[in-house]
Design an enzyme around this catalytic site. Structure first.
Site, PDB file in Angstrom:
ATOM      1  N   GLU A 118      10.642  -2.430   0.232  1.00  0.00           N
ATOM      2  CA  GLU A 118      10.077  -1.097   0.469  1.00  0.00           C
ATOM      3  C   GLU A 118       9.421  -0.627  -0.828  1.00  0.00           C
ATOM      4  O   GLU A 118      10.066  -0.581  -1.866  1.00  0.00           O
ATOM      5  CB  GLU A 118      11.187  -0.138   0.901  1.00  0.00           C
ATOM      6  CG  GLU A 118      10.830   1.329   0.834  1.00  0.00           C
ATOM      7  CD  GLU A 118       9.660   1.701   1.726  1.00  0.00           C
ATOM      8  OE1 GLU A 118       8.681   2.274   1.191  1.00  0.00           O
ATOM      9  OE2 GLU A 118       9.725   1.436   2.944  1.00  0.00           O
ATOM     10  N   ASP A 167       8.247  -3.692   9.442  1.00  0.00           N
ATOM     11  CA  ASP A 167       8.474  -2.328   9.911  1.00  0.00           C
ATOM     12  C   ASP A 167       7.541  -1.412   9.125  1.00  0.00           C
ATOM     13  O   ASP A 167       7.943  -0.709   8.202  1.00  0.00           O
ATOM     14  CB  ASP A 167       9.942  -1.954   9.680  1.00  0.00           C
ATOM     15  CG  ASP A 167      10.263  -0.553  10.177  1.00  0.00           C
ATOM     16  OD1 ASP A 167       9.372   0.083  10.771  1.00  0.00           O
ATOM     17  OD2 ASP A 167      11.399  -0.102   9.960  1.00  0.00           O
ATOM     18  N   PRO A 174      -2.490   2.091   2.075  1.00  0.00           N
ATOM     19  CA  PRO A 174      -1.901   0.814   1.648  1.00  0.00           C
ATOM     20  C   PRO A 174      -1.352  -0.010   2.809  1.00  0.00           C
ATOM     21  O   PRO A 174      -1.351  -1.247   2.750  1.00  0.00           O
ATOM     22  CB  PRO A 174      -0.779   1.257   0.700  1.00  0.00           C
ATOM     23  CG  PRO A 174      -1.180   2.607   0.226  1.00  0.00           C
ATOM     24  CD  PRO A 174      -1.908   3.237   1.369  1.00  0.00           C
TER      25      PRO A 174
END
Length: 294
Positions: A118, A167, A174
């Site tokens: 992430e 996900d 981006p």
């Protein structure tokens, strides 16, 4: 009082979040309180306590998940590939900073490692603290957090993962790179010889071009592909699509077995999610028979 962004406004003494969908549709949620707000190096991150959906994660004004229905998305994007793969040991999740998909993957005892990539640490921090219904305040030692660019991470991985879950947020800014064929090519290389990947492929109603492009790209690279759907109330149109790509032939849906505890997913739901509405079948059929633009 701190000045709120333009998508948060007050009307008759009540606070509202208005999400602007494609300049043609506005979705408004009544808000009780702002639980978290931070401008990270990447985006504006908020957790808002809404009247009907509970705490919701909002990135740059767009609802990503809510405490009321986030389990539907996370269970489907995780359990479909995890229930199909014969023995998933190493799993990569790109995006998924709300930790919901990782929480579902962690239900599998056979999993040895979950790499969660992430780019924005603030998303993970906010979700763990303010959205326990989604994140479960995940603390499983098998989960390794990588706060970096998922595209670059995938490019450096080779023959490492059994399952990859993308996900991602909507394909703007981006996140646009997460819908391009070069990225899927890197995912293909990062998977083992029997590996499979899954990604959210947007609304079959409002985002048909994105859905069909995703389906086409994955079909160009993987031995087998299938599209499946779920109904997620807070996503535009409700009906949402996912695309799975596999290096080996995917089994028939009636062979899926599932015995995990979940709120939405069960064996019948996982099997039937591949039964597509007629209009979606026709869209895919036209895409498969149309001359390639490449």
């Amino acid at each position: 009082m701190k000045r709120l962004p333009s998508y948060i406004h007050s009307s008759q003494g009540k606070l509202w979040l208005t999400e602007d969908e494609r300049d043609n549709l506005k979705i408004s949620y009544r808000i009780k309180d702002v639980l978290f707000e931070e401008t990270s190096p990447f985006q504006h991150v908020m957790v808002l306590d809404s009247c009907d959906f509970g705490p919701m994660l909002v990135l740059d004004g767009v609802v990503q998940t809510t405490s009321m229905d986030g389990y539907i998305y996370n269970e489907m994007i995780a359990h479909v590939p995890m229930s199909i793969h014969p023995h998933p040991r190493n799993v990569l999740i790109i995006g998924g900073g709300d930790c919901g998909a990782a929480k579902e993957v962690a239900k599998y005892d056979c999993v040895e490692r979950i790499d969660l990539v992430e780019i924005d640490e603030a998303v993970v921090r906010a979700s763990k603290r303010y959205m326990p219904e989604v994140s479960g305040n995940l603390s499983d030692p098998r989960v390794q957090y990588h706060y970096e660019d998922g595209v670059k991470f995938a490019k450096q991985a080779r023959n490492r993962y059994d399952v990859i879950i993308v996900d991602s947020s909507d394909p703007v800014g981006p996140a646009q790179q997460l819908f391009e064929i070069d990225f899927y090519r890197d995912l293909h290389s990062a998977l083992k010889e029997d590996g499979m990947m899954v990604c959210q492929s947007q609304s079959p109603i409002f985002h048909q071009a994105v859905m069909l492009q995703t389906y086409e790209h994955i079909g160009e690279l993987f031995t087998d592909r299938k599209l499946f759907t779920a109904v997620i109330p807070t996503y535009p149109g409700g009906l949402w699509s996912f695309t799975i790509g596999s290096k080996r032939a995917l089994p028939e849906p009636n062979r899926i077995r599932f015995d995990k505890q979940a709120s939405y997913a069960n064996e019948e739901a996982l099997r039937s999610c591949f039964s597509l509405p007629t209009f979606v079948q026709e869209l895919l059929k036209r895409k498969e028979t149309a001359p390639s633009a490449r």
